[in-house]
Design an enzyme around this catalytic site. Structure first.
Site, PDB file in Angstrom:
ATOM      1  N   ARG A  35       1.115  72.288  10.541  1.00 28.79           N
ATOM      2  CA  ARG A  35       1.653  73.781   8.759  1.00 28.79           C
ATOM      3  C   ARG A  35       0.736  73.582   9.171  1.00 28.79           C
ATOM      4  NH1 ARG A  35       7.154  71.823   6.581  1.00 28.79           N
ATOM      5  NH2 ARG A  35       8.722  72.764   7.794  1.00 28.79           N
ATOM      6  N   LYS A 200      25.998  65.661  12.446  1.00 28.17           N
ATOM      7  CA  LYS A 200      27.585  67.119  11.799  1.00 28.17           C
ATOM      8  C   LYS A 200      27.787  68.552  12.596  1.00 28.17           C
ATOM      9  CE  LYS A 200      26.119  66.382   7.806  1.00 28.17           C
ATOM     10  NZ  LYS A 200      25.654  67.804   6.364  1.00 28.17           N
ATOM     11  N   GLY A 350      12.694  71.276  13.511  1.00 33.93           N
ATOM     12  CA  GLY A 350      13.635  70.439  12.575  1.00 33.93           C
ATOM     13  C   GLY A 350      13.487  68.903  13.271  1.00 33.93           C
ATOM     14  N   GLY A 373      15.287  74.947   9.825  1.00 38.04           N
ATOM     15  CA  GLY A 373      17.040  75.757   9.231  1.00 38.04           C
ATOM     16  C   GLY A 373      16.477  77.035   9.768  1.00 38.04           C
TER      17      GLY A 373
HETATM   18  P1  AMP Z   1      20.565  67.314  13.115  1.00 37.48           P
HETATM   19  O1  AMP Z   1      19.911  67.385  11.368  1.00 37.48           O
HETATM   20  O2  AMP Z   1      21.925  67.858  12.596  1.00 37.48           O
HETATM   21  O3  AMP Z   1      20.015  67.941  13.575  1.00 37.48           O
HETATM   22  O4  AMP Z   1      20.041  65.468  12.641  1.00 37.48           O
HETATM   23  C1  AMP Z   1      19.830  65.218  13.083  1.00 37.48           C
HETATM   24  C2  AMP Z   1      20.378  63.328  13.133  1.00 37.48           C
HETATM   25  O5  AMP Z   1      21.660  63.716  13.862  1.00 37.48           O
HETATM   26  C3  AMP Z   1      18.917  62.540  13.239  1.00 37.48           C
HETATM   27  O6  AMP Z   1      18.679  62.180  12.459  1.00 37.48           O
HETATM   28  C4  AMP Z   1      19.715  61.898  14.403  1.00 37.48           C
HETATM   29  O7  AMP Z   1      19.433  60.794  14.562  1.00 37.48           O
HETATM   30  C5  AMP Z   1      21.056  62.008  14.185  1.00 37.48           C
HETATM   31  N1  AMP Z   1      22.262  61.785  15.018  1.00 37.48           N
HETATM   32  C6  AMP Z   1      22.327  61.862  16.025  1.00 37.48           C
HETATM   33  N2  AMP Z   1      23.025  61.134  17.531  1.00 37.48           N
HETATM   34  C7  AMP Z   1      24.360  60.700  16.662  1.00 37.48           C
HETATM   35  C8  AMP Z   1      25.008  59.510  16.339  1.00 37.48           C
HETATM   36  N3  AMP Z   1      25.370  58.986  17.637  1.00 37.48           N
HETATM   37  N4  AMP Z   1      25.810  59.068  15.273  1.00 37.48           N
HETATM   38  C9  AMP Z   1      25.063  59.543  14.410  1.00 37.48           C
HETATM   39  N5  AMP Z   1      24.136  60.217  13.816  1.00 37.48           N
HETATM   40  C10 AMP Z   1      23.164  60.579  14.728  1.00 37.48           C
END
Ligand code: AMP
Length: 393
Positions: A35, A200, A350, A373
């Protein structure tokens, strides 16, 4: 069109630049300077133009007195001074005589970095709630305001929206670069494929709703894919389930079955651990005690078919639990495939940015956003208040 730093005469002017120096620090050392590096073009330009430069940034969150010491920007001032090979003054206060004297004694081309803007959060959350008095006070210290902190532009804070409300304002080179890259969404070359992953569904609802109208295909992987698979009637064992959003997934699948491409196989384990042993199977064969943690080989092949023809790709969210080696193959394979595809390829910040850079695929992409974000909200079609407030051309 927003004004940029190039639209102003900067010589001898006090120019406040909101940068994003929210860098990870461990044991008193900056562990990732990306950054800071990304902010250099704007700082160097302002210096060349003879501006008196006032840098402001937040670092971490300040909820107690103890948070202050570990989130001081002092270490960043020394670091910046080293990489610029130039003096960088530091104001330990975020208001008052010390800060004002340092600013009023600046010569053209000199730089002062103010202490963490969020020190003001200890007294009534003033920075983070865009306290009007604080924004007005900080604005009174300068003549021109430049916002170059893309990572906080989706928030309305005193140090962006507050200051910009009182001064002629523009965006810096980093925000300009981010906006240029993300503007492919306005008129994407087709086929336009979106890869969505991460944990999620709830975090990605806005993005799905917005991009399903623009994209030709959305490839869904990661933890969120299992809620979609459940919604299509499959058993997913102990895989991540966002039970509150099953009906949202059902609705999307009913409306856009041809656009939403789901995994057909999965790499599973009994536990999320570096020592976990894995098995791979079709989704319909996932066992009751299995956790699905990556896309399998057939899904990788399927996803590649869509990517091979694509002309624009936006990717947000790793397609597996890529922090652990056993579950990183899908994410790596998609990087490898994208490296060889002649399309505009953008990473929406991210975790995906971290994964792609760690796996050595930085150069495979046209743009890797610096704001998780902020880029997510942009992909949701929302306007970003820190940019919205900037003067129009
Ligand atoms: P996000 O911040 O929503 O983009 O989520 C990223 C996170 O999702 C990372 O830490 C990944 O390890 C997690 N992730 C990816 N695939 C899976 C999975 N199949 N089950 C649980 N967590 C996951």
């Amino acid at each position: 069109m927003k004004k940029t730093i190039r639209d102003y005469e900067l010589e001898n002017k006090k120019v406040i630049i909101r940068v994003d120096f929210n860098v990870p620090i461990s044991d008193g050392k900056i562990t990732d300077d990306n950054r800071i590096i990304q902010s250099l073009d704007t700082i160097k330009y302002a210096k060349e133009q003879g501006a008196k430069i006032i840098l402001m940034s937040h670092l971490g969150r300040i909820k107690s007195e103890e948070d202050k010491e570990k989130n001081s920007l002092k270490i960043v001032a020394s670091y910046l001074s080293k990489i610029l090979n130039d003096d960088v003054l530091f104001s330990e206060s975020t208001r008052g005589d010390e800060l004002e004297d340092l600013i009023n004694n600046l010569n053209p081309g000199e730089i002062v970095l103010m202490e963490n803007t969020r020190y003001e959060d200890l007294d009534g959350n003033k920075e983070s709630s865009n306290d009007p008095e604080l924004g007005e006070y900080w604005a009174s210290l300068g003549d021109i305001f430049i916002n170059d902190a893309f990572g906080t532009s989706h928030r309305s804070h005193a140090s962006n929206v507050g200051i910009a409300s009182h001064l002629p304002s523009g965006i810096g080179f980093l925000i300009e670069k981010e906006l240029n890259a993300l503007s492919v969404l306005d008129n994407p070359e087709r086929p336009f494929v979106v890869i969505l992953g991460g944990s999620k569904v709830s975090d990605k609802i806005g993005v799905i709703k917005n991009l399903v109208n623009v994209a030709d295909y959305i490839l869904i992987g990661g933890g969120m894919a299992y809620t979609f698979l459940k919604a299509s009637g499959l058993s997913i064992g102990k895989s991540l389930l966002d039970s509150e959003n099953i009906s949202f997934c059902e609705e999307m699948l009913n409306k856009y079955r041809d656009k939403l491409i789901l995994p057909i196989d999965s790499v599973n384990a009994k536990e999320i651990s570096e020592n976990a042993s894995t098995n791979e199977c079709f989704i319909s064969d996932i066992k009751e005690d299995d956790i699905g943690l990556d896309i399998g080989h057939s899904t990788i092949k399927l996803f590649k078919q869509y990517l091979n023809d694509s002309k624009t790709v936006i990717w947000n969210g790793p397609v597996g639990y890529s922090e652990i080696e056993q579950f990183s193959n899908g994410t790596k394979e998609l990087c490898e495939a994208l490296k060889n595809i002649d399309a505009i390829k953008i990473i929406g910040g991210g975790d995906t940015a971290a994964a792609v850079i760690n796996f050595g695929f930085k150069d495979a992409f046209n743009h890797i956003s610096t704001g998780g974000g902020a880029s997510l909200e942009y992909l949701e079609g929302k306007s970003l208040p820190g940019i919205e407030i900037i003067s129009d051309k």
